[in-house]
Design an enzyme around this catalytic site. Structure first.
Site, PDB file in Angstrom:
ATOM      1  CE  LYS A   1      32.868 110.247 -11.847  1.00 44.07           C
ATOM      2  NZ  LYS A   1      33.534 110.386 -13.156  1.00 44.07           N
TER       3      LYS A   1
ATOM      4  CB  SER B   1      34.709 108.934 -16.886  1.00 42.62           C
ATOM      5  OG  SER B   1      35.949 108.429 -16.511  1.00 42.62           O
TER       6      SER B   1
ATOM      7  CB  SER C   1      36.074 107.343 -13.288  1.00 45.13           C
ATOM      8  OG  SER C   1      35.562 108.585 -13.750  1.00 45.13           O
TER       9      SER C   1
END
Ligand code: GLN
Length: 490
Positions: A79, A178, A154
């Site tokens: 990420k 997330s 996310s």
């Protein structure tokens, strides 16, 4: 191309170590797949072509009989809020468009130390605020099962990359769901450990007291393999912890008992978290039945999470975000803004105009809720609610009989782009099942269990503090009876 990209990390590592799988071929095939599909899916925001050189090194080491580590050249997506020396870490914000990390996050350092290869940085909602990737500054990721639908967020890019076979496993961050939410929407496994099990050093802070790095993969065993490689105490993060239950100065083995099953265990069904007349709710009921068929007992539990857990989550995270993101003022961190005048307030507000709508909303809220005169009504109250939730969860696990709590990961199926974007509160409500584990520091995992209208449904298992290895064992059992198998057709 004969390389089967759909294998698990466990299969891959065995194949590479025995010389049956060429790391170079697998990594090249992964990069080809990214090239072919990612212009559309947008799982990645940057790709590292040096990965092929690293892969050649792994094959050479295998030929020379050297140890290639527990991750043996496995390609990972990371990420874009996790730092990697010499690469851009943008948090998918225009604010950090050109920011290059000067150091590796501990999890990245340990991942490469165990032989893992990072093929790219993955897309996310700006600064990890959101749950659809619609707040990603460089455009959203698409759900590979149905590209009209959001992939969750996310850490949406990390989930899409694993689901679409654009890497074998990935790292995300889970502040309020997330990792688990996009794992559920994309049909993969997503795990948030007990708070303090994974180092946050090098994870760009959103809400420090609540978030953890999380792991996404195609099997629960794969999550355990990665956990063994990267978890444990870190001198660079004072919130990391040892295995406090056993007092041992080592982290536990997350795969030793993974096939141990659930015979004789008790699973608590969080009956207020779902409506059985919905597709998601009936999948949870079938998961409960599958637990019983595997030898566990299922008992109803009641946890009063909503709306108090979501409300306290958004107050506390906004307060922490307001303070953490204050550094993005174009004086300490920022971008190449034309310098026209230096009046302080005008300068800062102009600099911050680069932040997107959701981050701006949270920063405004985050300045307000802990402020003098308002803290008692909001921030301090939210802290009390957090304690009360912890006490509730402690109560559920108190007699030591319950192994985990079962609920849906997300109350609804993956929805269409644009469907909820204009209603922030409606979006916040989607976190109603996931935030409990973050607010209380408990480990939690989403396991793909069913499909409906061609879209995946994940079930969530939440354990007691430090029960991570046991939680993975339970998750592995339910994954074995999953009704959903295979990867999406692209
Ligand atoms: N949807 C939650 C939020 O926007 C979760 C985010 C996260 O876990 N990073 O805060």
């Amino acid at each position: 191309m004969s390389t089967d990209l759909g294998i698990t990390l466990a299969e891959y590592v065995r194949g590479v170590a025995s010389g049956e799988i060429s790391c170079e071929e697998y990594v090249v095939a992964t990069l080809d797949r990214i090239e072919k599909h990612d212009a559309k899916l947008h799982a990645y925001v940057s790709v590292d072509a040096d990965a092929v050189e690293a892969a050649k090194g792994v094959d050479a080491a295998v030929r020379a009989g050297r140890d290639v580590g527990a991750l043996a050249g496995a390609p990972f997506g990371i990420k874009d809020n996790i730092c990697m020396a010499g690469t851009r870490t943008t948090c998918c914000s225009w604010m950090l468009e050109d920011y290059v990390s000067p150091y590796d996050a501990t999890v990245v350092d340990r991942l490469s130390g165990s032989g893992g290869i990072v093929v790219g940085k993955t897309n996310m909602d700006e600064f990890a605020m959101g749950l659809t990737t619609e707040f990603a500054a460089f455009g959203p990721s698409l759900n590979p099962w149905n590209t009209e639908c959001v992939p969750g967020g996310s850490s949406g890019g990390s989930a899409v990359a694993v689901s679409a076979l654009e890497c074998i496993a990935s790292l995300g961050s889970d502040t309020g769901g997330s990792v688990r939410n996009p794992a559920s929407f994309c049909g993969i496994v997503g795990y948030k450990p007990t708070y303090g099990r994974l180092s946050r050093y090098g994870l760009v802070s959103y809400a420090n007291s609540i978030e953890q790095v999380g792991i996404m993969a195609r099997s629960v065993e794969d999550v355990g393999i990665v956990m063994n490689a990267i978890s444990g105490e870190d001198k660079m993060d004072d919130t990391t912890r040892r295995d406090v239950r056993s007092g041992a100065d080592h982290t536990p083995d997350h795969i030793a008992d993974i096939d141990g099953g659930v015979e004789g265990m008790a699973v608590g069904l969080d009956v207020d978290s779902f409506d059985e007349s919905t597709d998601v709710g009936s999948a949870v009921r079938r998961a409960a039945d599958a637990f019983e068929a595997a030898g566990a007992t299922v008992t109803d539990v009641h946890i009063d999470h909503g709306p108090s857990s979501v409300a306290s989550y958004y107050v506390l995270t906004a307060a922490e975000a307001g303070s953490n993101l204050a550094r993005y003022d174009n004086l300490r961190y920022g971008y190449d803004m034309p310098q026209e005048g230096y009046e302080y307030n005008a300068y800062i507000s102009r600099a911050r105009s680069r932040l997107g709508p959701e981050v701006t909303r949270r920063m405004i809220l985050g300045g307000f809720v802990p402020s003098a005169g308002h803290a008692g009504k909001y921030y301090l109250k939210a802290l009390k609610m957090r304690d009360a939730l912890s006490a509730q969860v402690d109560g559920v696990f108190a007699d030591g009989n319950l192994a985990c709590i079962l609920s849906p990961t997300v109350p609804v199926l993956p929805f269409k782009f644009g469907e909820k974007i204009d209603d922030p509160v409606e979006l916040f409500r989607m976190d109603s099942n996931t935030v409990l584990a973050n607010l209380t520091g408990r480990p939690s995992i989403s396991v793909p269990f069913a499909m409906s209208s061609g879209l995946p449904i994940g079930v969530q298992l939440t354990g007691s503090l430090d029960s991570d290895a046991q939680l993975l064992r339970i998750a592995n059992t339910i994954h074995a009876s999953s009704e959903s198998k295979g990867a999406p057709q692209l």
